[in-house]
Design an enzyme around this catalytic site. Sequence first.
Site, short mmCIF file in Angstrom:
data_model
loop_
_atom_site.label_atom_id
_atom_site.label_comp_id
_atom_site.label_asym_id
_atom_site.label_seq_id
_atom_site.Cartn_x
_atom_site.Cartn_y
_atom_site.Cartn_z
N GLU A 79 36.00 16.79 25.08
CA GLU A 79 34.72 17.43 26.35
C GLU A 79 34.99 19.11 26.34
OE1 GLU A 79 32.65 15.93 28.10
OE2 GLU A 79 33.55 13.83 27.40
N CYS A 142 37.30 10.77 35.47
CA CYS A 142 37.69 11.38 34.11
C CYS A 142 37.36 13.96 34.51
CB CYS A 142 36.76 11.17 33.09
SG CYS A 142 37.12 9.75 32.15
N HIS A 168 37.09 11.36 25.95
CA HIS A 168 35.90 10.29 26.42
C HIS A 168 36.02 9.69 25.02
CE1 HIS A 168 34.21 11.53 30.19
NE2 HIS A 168 34.69 10.43 30.34
N1 PCA Z 1 36.15 6.56 32.56
C1 PCA Z 1 35.68 7.24 33.71
C2 PCA Z 1 37.28 7.30 35.13
C3 PCA Z 1 37.79 6.92 33.67
C4 PCA Z 1 37.52 6.21 32.36
O1 PCA Z 1 38.19 5.43 31.69
C5 PCA Z 1 34.92 8.60 33.65
O2 PCA Z 1 34.55 8.78 32.67
O3 PCA Z 1 35.10 8.83 34.85
#
Ligand code: PCA
Length: 212
Positions: A79, A142, A168
């Site tokens: 990110e 997140c 992610h």
């Molecule tokens: N993904 C979510 C919150 C927790 C996770 O593992 C997100 O992308 O916000």
Amino acid sequence: MKVLLTGFDAFGGAAVNPSWLAVQALDGRSVAGHKIIAAQLPTAFETSIIELRRLLQAYKPALVICVGLASGRDSMSIERVAINIQDASIADNAGHQPLDVSVISSGPAAYFSTLPIKAMLYALQKAGIPAEISQTAGTFVCNHVFYALMHALASSRRAKKPRGGFIHVPFLPAQGAPNMGLETMVAGLHCAVESALTTEQYDLAYGAGRIN
Ligand code: PCA
């Protein structure tokens, strides 16, 4: 010298969260002279960042990478930017669903990751791990944790500010498509940590790192 890796607990009715399984697999491992500490954050707006701040205080890590699941993605997504907004399309694990509110009301609109994101991308690609730079971490927990992390690191008074950012990961094969195997995620995170620790120069705003 420590590296803090966080993953989230399961949410939205899923049995597991691959982000936690992947960081857990790296707990205790040594990379470039640093020891990895893996910790779990709750998928809940309020408590996730309380726990994150506690971990930062307790371990004073040189590098922090928070990891979460992003369904619908087929690569490890490094990110670039955290934004100052909470806007949830589902309730978090505490039953809260904030809409159009800031993460930190006095904070700036956004923070860039201070990881050398391009150097990390090239390191992952060189290792044969599907990877991309992502321009949004969403507006759920997140992004919330990513923003709170960058806010905490920006105000750190330590001589050498710790680097931090967010990655992610996709679904595991058992969760649906697109997906990625757990071993590939673990190898990818190891590679990302190594790159973040060994890339010396980078542009703070754009994450462009010298490629080692
Ligand atoms: N993904 C979510 C919150 C927790 C996770 O593992 C997100 O992308 O916000």
